[in-house]
Design an enzyme around this catalytic site. Structure first.
Site, PDB file in Angstrom:
ATOM      1  N   THR A  30      90.346  -8.206  73.725  1.00  0.00           N
ATOM      2  CA  THR A  30      89.845  -7.668  74.993  1.00  0.00           C
ATOM      3  C   THR A  30      88.488  -6.804  74.747  1.00  0.00           C
ATOM      4  O   THR A  30      88.292  -6.181  73.754  1.00  0.00           O
ATOM      5  CB  THR A  30      90.791  -6.926  75.705  1.00  0.00           C
ATOM      6  N   ASP A  83      89.580  -9.596  67.850  1.00  0.00           N
ATOM      7  CA  ASP A  83      89.286  -8.739  68.612  1.00  0.00           C
ATOM      8  C   ASP A  83      88.141  -7.554  68.495  1.00  0.00           C
ATOM      9  O   ASP A  83      87.779  -7.575  67.536  1.00  0.00           O
ATOM     10  CB  ASP A  83      90.843  -7.542  68.827  1.00  0.00           C
ATOM     11  N   ALA A  85      86.479  -3.451  68.600  1.00  0.00           N
ATOM     12  CA  ALA A  85      87.091  -2.308  68.413  1.00  0.00           C
ATOM     13  C   ALA A  85      85.901  -1.305  68.613  1.00  0.00           C
ATOM     14  O   ALA A  85      84.977  -1.496  68.909  1.00  0.00           O
ATOM     15  CB  ALA A  85      87.070  -2.052  66.617  1.00  0.00           C
ATOM     16  N   GLU A 105      97.333  -5.511  72.456  1.00  0.00           N
ATOM     17  CA  GLU A 105      96.448  -5.765  71.522  1.00  0.00           C
ATOM     18  C   GLU A 105      97.068  -5.431  70.126  1.00  0.00           C
ATOM     19  O   GLU A 105      97.170  -6.440  69.176  1.00  0.00           O
ATOM     20  CB  GLU A 105      95.088  -4.814  71.419  1.00  0.00           C
TER      21      GLU A 105
HETATM   22  C1  5RP Z   1      89.871  -2.708  74.396  1.00  0.00           C
HETATM   23  C2  5RP Z   1      89.414  -2.424  73.097  1.00  0.00           C
HETATM   24  C3  5RP Z   1      88.241  -3.186  72.785  1.00  0.00           C
HETATM   25  O1  5RP Z   1      88.224  -3.965  71.792  1.00  0.00           O
HETATM   26  C4  5RP Z   1      87.076  -2.011  72.365  1.00  0.00           C
HETATM   27  O2  5RP Z   1      86.925  -1.127  73.192  1.00  0.00           O
HETATM   28  C5  5RP Z   1      85.763  -2.615  72.103  1.00  0.00           C
HETATM   29  O3  5RP Z   1      85.411  -3.224  73.255  1.00  0.00           O
HETATM   30  P1  5RP Z   1      83.559  -3.585  73.479  1.00  0.00           P
HETATM   31  O4  5RP Z   1      83.717  -5.024  72.535  1.00  0.00           O
HETATM   32  O5  5RP Z   1      83.494  -4.029  74.863  1.00  0.00           O
HETATM   33  O6  5RP Z   1      82.871  -2.564  72.883  1.00  0.00           O
HETATM   34  O7  5RP Z   1      89.931  -1.987  72.207  1.00  0.00           O
HETATM   35  O8  5RP Z   1      91.244  -2.105  74.696  1.00  0.00           O
END
Ligand code: 5RP
Length: 235
Positions: A30, A83, A85, A105
């Site tokens: 996400t 994913d 982070a 996740e």
């Molecule tokens: C969602 C998350 C996301 O992977 C994390 O916040 C990183 O997001 P982005 O790629 O938009 O910087 O842990 O729960």
């Protein structure tokens, strides 16, 4: 040339598709970096790549459907998860959950044979807790009592709100953002949080990611660790 954070995320997200092959069950993370992974994966699926996806949030499920990525009807294990982070340390331990999807996740990450994390250079830190608060998902019942328990660990929990209303996760729970400062011992903190009734999950992902793809001015750089099966706590 200095590229934008968004362009760096695009490079990392698209690169991750190179790790996907036919017949894989793919965990779909996400966030804004994974978004580019989903676009590219959708393109590859439309060209004939045979995979099924397991989305980690309602938002990701919607994007995956729009992109034509087939989704698993039922699953108990995934081959690989990609994913994002919020922070990535030198052991590829992570803080995740600013997007609020941390529990789903982590379920998918623990079910995965391999976890690849994607991000831009701003996500790389020497020590977790440096730039972001640690999100902790709690059930709404008694959440203030749960927050007291968390405060006793030396953390500063703040309820995530949108306007005046508490934010609800996809699971219907609340999120406490815990201001930790640089975390000395992430494993110990994870164990302490898991011992508190009312805590559904936390954003420390320890011993799960083995590869990080970091989008940068030069393209992408890959960080790799070899998991030690005896030691890795998988929290
Ligand atoms: C969602 C998350 C996301 O992977 C994390 O916040 C990183 O997001 P982005 O790629 O938009 O910087 O842990 O729960």
């Amino acid at each position: 040339m200095t590229i934008s954070s968004d362009e760096a995320k695009r490079r990392a997200g698209e690169k991750a598709v190179e790790y996907i092959s036919d017949e894989m069950v793919v965990g779909l993370g996400t966030g804004s970096t994974v978004y580019y992974f989903l676009l590219k994966l959708g393109e590859r699926c439309r060209q004939g790549l045979q995979v099924v996806g397991v989305p980690t949030s309602v938002a990701t499920e919607r994007i995956a459907r729009e992109q034509g990525i087939p989704l698993a009807d039922s699953w108990s294990a995934v081959d690989i998860v990609v994913d994002g982070a919020d922070e990535i340390d030198p052991r590829l331990n992570l803080i995740k959950g600013m997007g609020g999807a941390l529990v789903r996740e982590k379920i998918v990450a623990q079910a995965a044979g391999r976890m690849i994390v994607v991000g831009d250079e701003s996500k790389v830190v020497k020590r977790l807790g440096t730039n972001f608060p640690l999100p902790v998902e709690v059930i709404p019942f008694g959440w203030e009592a749960t927050a007291v328990q968390i405060r006793q660990l030396g953390l500063g929990p703040v309820l995530r709100r949108q306007g005046n209303e508490p934010v609800r996760t996809d699971n219907g729970n609340y999120l406490l953002e815990c201001h930790t400062g640089p975390i000395e011992n992430p494993e110990e903190l994870a164990r302490s949080l898991e011992g508190i009734a009312g805590v559904v999950g936390h954003g420390l992902f320890l011993g799960l990611a083995t590869t990080a793809i970091i989008g940068s001015d030069q393209g992408t750089r890959i960080l790799q660790i070899t998991p030690d099966k005896d030691e890795a706590p998988r929290m």
